[in-house]
Design a protein around this motif. Structure first.
Motif, PDB file in Angstrom:
ATOM      1  N   TYR A 183       0.801  -1.233   0.000  1.00 42.58           N
ATOM      2  CA  TYR A 183       0.000   0.000   0.000  1.00 42.58           C
ATOM      3  C   TYR A 183       0.831   1.279   0.000  1.00 42.58           C
ATOM      4  CZ  TYR A 183      -3.684  -3.265   1.171  1.00 42.58           C
ATOM      5  OH  TYR A 183      -4.557  -4.309   1.150  1.00 42.58           O
ATOM      6  N   ALA A 187       0.882   5.674   2.986  1.00 39.16           N
ATOM      7  CA  ALA A 187      -0.459   5.178   3.301  1.00 39.16           C
ATOM      8  C   ALA A 187      -0.451   4.501   4.666  1.00 39.16           C
ATOM      9  CB  ALA A 187      -0.917   4.190   2.235  1.00 39.16           C
ATOM     10  N   ARG A 213      -4.337   4.175   1.661  1.00 40.99           N
ATOM     11  CA  ARG A 213      -3.829   4.143   0.289  1.00 40.99           C
ATOM     12  C   ARG A 213      -4.708   5.010  -0.627  1.00 40.99           C
ATOM     13  NH1 ARG A 213      -4.408  -0.428  -3.143  1.00 40.99           N
ATOM     14  NH2 ARG A 213      -6.575  -0.138  -2.546  1.00 40.99           N
TER      15      ARG A 213
END
Ligand SMILES: [Zn+2]
Length: 516
Positions: A183, A187, A213
């Motif tokens: 991700y 994030a 994300r």
């Protein structure tokens, strides 16, 4: 074995926390610190292992002297015989307790020591509050005569989404490196900050990281759009804020600057991250960027394009800086691409301060009216299931905001796909709704088959009511309520509430169609 008498060391360290010279955050940990320190016992500091600082005690086998020395002597001071050093080493926590000053050259009075002792903040986990934090405090007070740090932030423990401790045998471990790979670092970091509510464990799940994300992508995409809108631009400073969204976004931005500063300074990272998320996504992207596009793409020339670009630049740069502690990589990357950014890295740029001269509550209020009207018309369209391609006409009746709404009529039409806005009454049957004293009418029969729509609503209504009755019956059934798991009951209750909400929506839709 060697022991250290702790009581004389503990007393000043208790006093330091009591007087607030060291603050432990969240405060509940101070109580635990006091309990430990007040019941402290002597500490066995010798270990029979290879690694570590050797105990500075020397034995003379000739005369039997035992010497504790700062220097490594070879000969006995009393008889001149050979000395032998104790083979034990110090407990690793003893050496760690000296860390805040031994790393800076102590016992020499180095420049580093003068500059960096005491430090401002220590961030650590609760499991070493006693092993390390308390002992650093004691040693610092003993050898430096001053606490080693002003504040200690005890961060949260990460658990799984059900609140269970992560363990290999349970198989509920979320591997940070895998998450970062999947991700992105920003994030993951943002998600952790968002979940860091002071004094509570972090309940982490992959779904939450996915949300992080999505936000990282939003920031990146908004950044690319902003950069394209700022092509060939060189900032000279904000001049005019005549265009309402410009005045609004700068004013709102000041509240966010303040909220993020407060959040970070007060160790309420979750609040700071959530405020930023909301503002960036749902105000800056959803509204501001949409409002400035027609102007910057040259479809409107009523407002000064360069003035808007100044505001866009100021707002976006400020947002990047506010986001930087939470998303260091994306923000640096975008910062590097901004024109005339000032510093070589966003990391060393100054953190935004609230600028009172940009605060304009009247403009915020006007913009709110405009946003509400647009949302309401979109909402009516959605509820009535008018095809998104169809341009419709609306009638607006307002005692106070006609000037405002007609000045920005272009945008209302643009965002709601309207062919025309007419101010005043609509005589015959129309769907209507009200926000902030602004009444909005849509001549629905032009766009949908009202009879058919009413029939659909009736049918939907009957089904909803049946379901409500069935659930109501279940929730009143004593044997169900006794036997069912509390989680199941909770779900049924929620379902019940949702159905009731649906019923009231259908009802108001029906009224709207009947022009009641
Ligand atoms: Zn001797």
């Amino acid at each position: 074995q060697w022991f250290l008498r702790m009581k004389p060391l503990a007393e000043p360290a208790i006093e330091a926390v009591r007087q607030g010279r060291v603050k432990i955050i969240p405060k509940v940990w101070e109580q635990i610190y006091f309990e430990w320190m007040e019941n402290i016992r002597d500490w066995c500091i010798s270990r029979q292992i290879w690694w570590g600082h050797r105990i500075p005690v020397f034995y003379c086998d000739s005369c039997g002297a035992v010497l504790a020395l700062r220097q490594d002597l070879k000969e006995c001071k009393a008889c001149g015989g050979p000395l032998r050093q104790d083979e034990d080493v110090l407990d690793t926590w003893f050496s760690s307790a000296l860390w805040p000053f031994s790393t800076l050259g102590w016992p020499e009075q180095t420049d580093l020591l003068r500059k960096f002792y005491p430090t401002s903040l220590l961030v650590t986990g609760f499991d070493i509050l006693f092993f390390w934090v308390a002992r650093m405090t004691m040693m610092g007070l003993k050898f430096m005569g001053e606490v080693p740090f002003r504040e200690v932030y005890i961060h949260a423990l990460v658990r799984d989404e059900k609140g269970k401790k992560m363990s290999k045998s349970r198989g509920n471990v979320i591997d940070p490196l895998r998450m970062i790979e999947r991700y992105g670092t920003d994030a993951f970091r943002f998600t952790l900050a968002q979940l860091s509510v002071q004094g509570r464990d972090i309940l982490l799940s992959e779904r939450r990281i996915e949300g992080g994300r999505n936000f990282a992508n939003k920031v990146w995409n908004a950044g690319r759009l902003t950069l394209s809108l700022l092509e060939d631009f060189s900032p000279k400073g904000v001049t005019s804020r005549e265009f309402l969204p410009d005045a609004w976004v700068l004013s709102r931005l000041q509240s966010i600057v303040e909220a993020v500063r407060d959040g970070i300074e007060g160790f309420r990272f979750s609040e700071a991250a959530s405020d930023l998320y909301q503002f960036f996504w749902h105000e800056f992207c959803d509204w501001y960027l949409e409002f400035i596009k027609p102007n910057l793409y040259g479809r409107v020339d009523r407002w000064d394009r360069e003035a808007t670009r100044e505001v866009l630049y100021e707002t976006f740069l400020t947002l990047l800086k506010l986001l930087h502690p939470f998303m260091p990589f994306i923000t640096e990357e975008l910062y590097q691409r901004l024109p005339a950014k000032g510093e070589e890295s966003i990391m060393v740029s100054s953190f935004p301060k609230r600028r009172a001269e940009y605060v304009d509550l009247d403009k915020e209020e006007s913009m709110q009216v405009l946003k509400d009207v647009i949302s309401l018309i979109r909402n009516i369209r959605g509820e009535l299931r008018i095809s998104p391609q169809m341009a419709i006409q609306v009638f607006i009746r307002t005692p106070t905001f006609e000037h405002l709404l007609s000045e920005y009529a272009f945008y209302i039409k643009e965002f709601c796909r309207l062919e025309a806005i007419t101010f005043g009454d609509w005589g015959t049957k129309a769907a209507s709704a009200t926000t902030r004293g602004v009444e909005i009418f849509v001549p629905v029969e032009r766009y949908i088959d009202i009879e058919r729509e009413l029939m659909r609503i009736e049918k939907e209504m009957r089904r909803t009511e049946e379901l409500i009755a069935r659930l109501d019956c279940l929730l009143r059934n004593p044997s169900f309520m006794e036997r069912a798991e509390s989680q199941v009951i909770e779900e049924k209750r929620l379902e019940f509430l949702e159905l009731e909400e649906k019923r009231s929506k259908l009802l108001s839709l029906k009224r709207m169609l009947l022009g009641e």
